[in-house]
Scaffold this motif. Structure first.
Motif, PDB file in Angstrom:
ATOM      1  N   UNK A 337       0.831  -1.198   0.000  1.00  0.00           N
ATOM      2  CA  UNK A 337       0.000   0.000   0.000  1.00  0.00           C
ATOM      3  C   UNK A 337       0.868   1.250   0.000  1.00  0.00           C
ATOM      4  N   UNK A 338       0.210   2.404  -0.139  1.00  0.00           N
ATOM      5  CA  UNK A 338       0.926   3.666  -0.274  1.00  0.00           C
ATOM      6  C   UNK A 338       1.784   3.980   0.939  1.00  0.00           C
ATOM      7  N   UNK A 339       1.328   3.599   2.121  1.00  0.00           N
ATOM      8  CA  UNK A 339       2.091   3.903   3.333  1.00  0.00           C
ATOM      9  C   UNK A 339       3.365   3.066   3.404  1.00  0.00           C
ATOM     10  N   UNK A 340       3.284   1.809   3.002  1.00  0.00           N
ATOM     11  CA  UNK A 340       4.482   0.955   2.990  1.00  0.00           C
ATOM     12  C   UNK A 340       5.504   1.471   1.989  1.00  0.00           C
ATOM     13  N   UNK A 341       5.016   1.955   0.842  1.00  0.00           N
ATOM     14  CA  UNK A 341       5.947   2.487  -0.154  1.00  0.00           C
ATOM     15  C   UNK A 341       6.571   3.794   0.324  1.00  0.00           C
ATOM     16  N   UNK A 342       5.825   4.614   1.031  1.00  0.00           N
ATOM     17  CA  UNK A 342       6.383   5.848   1.572  1.00  0.00           C
ATOM     18  C   UNK A 342       7.474   5.542   2.591  1.00  0.00           C
ATOM     19  N   UNK A 343       7.241   4.525   3.418  1.00  0.00           N
ATOM     20  CA  UNK A 343       8.271   4.120   4.377  1.00  0.00           C
ATOM     21  C   UNK A 343       9.512   3.623   3.642  1.00  0.00           C
ATOM     22  N   UNK A 344       9.299   2.821   2.612  1.00  0.00           N
ATOM     23  CA  UNK A 344      10.435   2.315   1.833  1.00  0.00           C
ATOM     24  C   UNK A 344      11.214   3.467   1.214  1.00  0.00           C
ATOM     25  N   UNK A 345      10.504   4.461   0.706  1.00  0.00           N
ATOM     26  CA  UNK A 345      11.194   5.607   0.118  1.00  0.00           C
ATOM     27  C   UNK A 345      12.056   6.323   1.138  1.00  0.00           C
ATOM     28  N   UNK A 346      11.580   6.391   2.385  1.00  0.00           N
ATOM     29  CA  UNK A 346      12.385   7.004   3.432  1.00  0.00           C
ATOM     30  C   UNK A 346      13.716   6.302   3.608  1.00  0.00           C
ATOM     31  N   UNK A 347      13.722   4.989   3.466  1.00  0.00           N
ATOM     32  CA  UNK A 347      14.984   4.251   3.595  1.00  0.00           C
ATOM     33  C   UNK A 347      15.855   4.379   2.350  1.00  0.00           C
ATOM     34  N   UNK A 348      15.226   4.532   1.191  1.00  0.00           N
ATOM     35  CA  UNK A 348      16.015   4.846  -0.004  1.00  0.00           C
ATOM     36  C   UNK A 348      16.754   6.159   0.213  1.00  0.00           C
ATOM     37  N   UNK A 349      16.041   7.174   0.666  1.00  0.00           N
ATOM     38  CA  UNK A 349      16.666   8.469   0.938  1.00  0.00           C
ATOM     39  C   UNK A 349      17.785   8.347   1.961  1.00  0.00           C
ATOM     40  N   UNK A 350      17.538   7.548   3.004  1.00  0.00           N
ATOM     41  CA  UNK A 350      18.545   7.392   4.059  1.00  0.00           C
ATOM     42  C   UNK A 350      19.827   6.800   3.504  1.00  0.00           C
ATOM     43  N   UNK A 351      19.713   5.749   2.703  1.00  0.00           N
ATOM     44  CA  UNK A 351      20.920   5.121   2.155  1.00  0.00           C
ATOM     45  C   UNK A 351      21.634   6.038   1.174  1.00  0.00           C
ATOM     46  N   UNK A 352      20.871   6.760   0.353  1.00  0.00           N
ATOM     47  CA  UNK A 352      21.507   7.674  -0.585  1.00  0.00           C
ATOM     48  C   UNK A 352      22.274   8.760   0.164  1.00  0.00           C
ATOM     49  N   UNK A 353      21.648   9.337   1.177  1.00  0.00           N
ATOM     50  CA  UNK A 353      22.310  10.404   1.937  1.00  0.00           C
ATOM     51  C   UNK A 353      23.542   9.880   2.661  1.00  0.00           C
ATOM     52  N   UNK A 354      23.421   8.748   3.324  1.00  0.00           N
ATOM     53  CA  UNK A 354      24.583   8.202   4.058  1.00  0.00           C
ATOM     54  C   UNK A 354      25.723   7.874   3.096  1.00  0.00           C
ATOM     55  N   UNK A 355      25.379   7.332   1.950  1.00  0.00           N
ATOM     56  CA  UNK A 355      26.413   6.999   0.964  1.00  0.00           C
ATOM     57  C   UNK A 355      27.141   8.251   0.491  1.00  0.00           C
ATOM     58  N   UNK A 356      26.390   9.280   0.123  1.00  0.00           N
ATOM     59  CA  UNK A 356      27.025  10.517  -0.341  1.00  0.00           C
ATOM     60  C   UNK A 356      27.804  11.201   0.780  1.00  0.00           C
ATOM     61  N   UNK A 357      27.248  11.200   1.989  1.00  0.00           N
ATOM     62  CA  UNK A 357      27.978  11.787   3.113  1.00  0.00           C
ATOM     63  C   UNK A 357      29.291  11.041   3.345  1.00  0.00           C
ATOM     64  N   UNK A 358      29.250   9.723   3.207  1.00  0.00           N
ATOM     65  CA  UNK A 358      30.446   8.929   3.455  1.00  0.00           C
ATOM     66  C   UNK A 358      31.532   9.155   2.431  1.00  0.00           C
ATOM     67  N   UNK A 359      31.137   9.263   1.150  1.00  0.00           N
ATOM     68  CA  UNK A 359      32.143   9.322   0.090  1.00  0.00           C
ATOM     69  C   UNK A 359      32.432  10.723  -0.428  1.00  0.00           C
ATOM     70  N   UNK A 360      31.519  11.662  -0.263  1.00  0.00           N
ATOM     71  CA  UNK A 360      31.802  13.030  -0.706  1.00  0.00           C
ATOM     72  C   UNK A 360      32.173  13.948   0.439  1.00  0.00           C
ATOM     73  N   UNK A 361      31.669  13.652   1.640  1.00  0.00           N
ATOM     74  CA  UNK A 361      31.951  14.513   2.787  1.00  0.00           C
ATOM     75  C   UNK A 361      32.915  13.879   3.789  1.00  0.00           C
TER      76      UNK A 361
END
Length: 512
Positions: A337-361
């Motif tokens: 459902x839409x709520x499960x996908x929204x939660x999943x998107x939050x974790x996509x964002x989390x991994x993208x941010x952590x990855x960029x913070x780790x390798x660019x910052x």
């Protein structure tokens, strides 16, 4: 370069009477307000439209250079700029490759286009989605400082704003994000071939060049993110440009189009050394998988010289990776459902941010997070899985070979070459390239280096009279008369018609 700054108007005004959007943001934004600037510019180094329209046959009027609609998200000062809605983003699509409309005409086109994007939704839901507020504010005053740059490459034929939520989220955390649409080589229609994806690679290159002119951009810290087709183009761009320090790939086509990877010739594991975060949709069954998509063909399986983080999102099918189109403007969410996908998107964002913070910052805590088992990240265990493969070291490339010879000495060229071949049997420098390299060093006055390189050519090609002839010249330039005579003598034995070899032997006081 002609720049046109677009002032957006609301498609619909937010209203409490409308139903809520089906998409819910689960991650709080970062400490920065977010600004958006829309720039309409051309890449004058490339053509786009022909002399006549491919559909109507009518003569083309106006600019025929490649249009690059450029969206820039950036850290901004709070309270400046005008707030934006989903509808403000959506209507940008109608003029994404055609900038030459009068304001009144443009407004009518945009309203019609936005309505078409939600035509399959119930009217109340359509209004809610278009009116949903976004984080960015148009033309907000930029925050002070310089920020790492992320180029975003959209999916096949998609708009630059397809993941505006992710782009805004990154900007709120101190990134400058730049995107342009995914169009084909000569028309808005992208093509599923090498020419099509290389058109998008050129767009990425154009945006990197454009970023160098932005005062807030720190282009020494550069990443390229891509979804689907853009997740093939970004890998190809990284294979050509070592300045790209990180790759974010959202279910990228680098996994799904092995034939184009092969056709490119230059997209090889040895040339992709930037660390990659690959976030994948739930795996398909064997019956649903294309015959040429397997481990033997997989580019990801062959990556050895870059850190690779593969995150599998079990609620996601491929389309869900575009929040704008796969979640906001779509009514069917599949098995979740839409709520499960929204939660999943939050974790996509989390991994993208952590990855960029780790390798660019250089954020050590972010790097440590990437290495955590899912159970320790706080994510629901059923939501995702992660597999980490670390780089085996610098790739055995021509540049790496030269660097190693500089370290150990050019007199150790053969042993070093054999060590590189052991690491990668595909490593090779042909005789022509060695000969060219050796003569370049001779011309520069680096005679000892020239001897090392040309002796390697002779060692690898013991039946080549030309290799020994060139080696003789290098020895002579280096002052080693005895070795020069020996090399020229071997060359003449291999080719009795080598007049140059005979002449050089006479000049050195030896008998041909």
């Amino acid at each position: 370069m002609r720049l046109v700054f677009v002032l957006l108007a609301l498609v619909v005004a937010p209203s409490g009477a409308f139903a809520a959007s089906n998409f819910t943001r689960h991650n709080a934004p970062g400490p920065n307000a977010v600004g958006l600037k829309v720039v309409e510019q051309y890449d004058f180094s490339r053509g786009y439209r022909g002399e006549t329209d491919v559909e109507t046959g009518k003569p083309i009027t106006g600019e025929r250079a490649r249009p690059i609609q450029t969206l820039i998200w950036y850290p901004a000062t709070k309270g400046s700029g005008r707030s934006l809605t989903v509808g403000d983003y959506v209507k940008l699509g109608v003029t994404a490759d055609d900038f030459e409309h009068a304001p009144a005409e443009r407004g009518a086109m945009q309203a019609k286009f936005a309505a078409a994007q939600v035509a399959t939704l119930p009217p109340t839901r359509a209004k809610a989605e278009l009116a949903a507020p976004m984080s960015a504010r148009l033309d907000a005053a930029p925050a002070s400082g310089k920020f790492p740059v992320v180029i975003y490459a959209p999916s096949f034929n998609a708009e630059a704003y397809e993941n505006a939520d992710l782009c805004e989220y990154l900007a709120s955390h101190g990134y400058l994000v730049i995107a342009s649409p995914s169009f084909g080589q000569a028309s808005r229609g992208m093509t599923t071939d090498l020419e099509g994806v290389e058109a998008q690679v050129r767009d990425i290159e154009f945006l990197i060049g454009y970023a160098h002119g932005l005062p807030r951009a720190d282009t020494s810290r550069l990443a390229v993110a891509g979804y689907s087709w853009g997740g093939l183009a970004n890998a190809m761009a990284a294979a050509k440009d070592g300045r790209i320090r990180a790759l974010v790939t959202l279910d990228g086509s680098v996994r799904y189009w092995p034939n184009i990877v092969k056709q490119s010739q230059y997209l090889t594991p040895a040339r992709v050394t930037a660390p990659m975060l690959y976030i994948a949709a739930a795996p398909k069954s064997v019956e649903d998988t294309a015959a040429d998509v397997n481990r033997d063909q997989s580019f990801l399986a062959k990556m050895k010289y870059a850190d690779l983080y593969k995150v599998t999102m079990y609620p996601y099918v491929h389309a869900n990776f575009s929040v704008m189109f796969g979640q906001r403007l779509k009514g069917d969410y599949g098995a979740y459902d839409k709520d499960e996908l929204s939660i999943a998107n939050g974790w996509v964002e989390t991994y993208v941010l952590r990855f960029l913070d780790g390798y660019l910052k250089g954020d050590g805590a972010a790097r440590a997070f990437l290495d955590m088992p899912v159970a320790k990240t706080g994510a629901p265990r059923h939501l995702l899985a992660i597999d980490v493969t670390k780089s085996t070291g610098a790739p055995p490339t021509r540049a790496a070979f030269a660097a190693e010879l500089n370290r150990v000495g050019f007199d150790k060229a053969l042993a070093t070459y054999q060590a590189f071949k052991t690491r990668d049997p595909g490593f090779e420098i042909d005789e022509t390239e060695l000969n060219r390299w050796g003569y370049q060093r001779l011309a520069a006055g680096d005679t000892h280096m020239a001897v090392g390189v040309l002796k390697l050519a002779a060692d690898l090609h013991p039946d080549s009279w030309n290799a020994f002839d060139s080696l003789g010249e290098a020895y002579a330039a280096d002052g080693d008369k005895a070795s020069a005579i020996a090399a020229y003598s071997r060359s003449v034995v291999l080719n009795p018609k080598n007049a140059n070899g005979e002449a050089q032997l006479k000049a050195l006081g030896a008998k041909p």
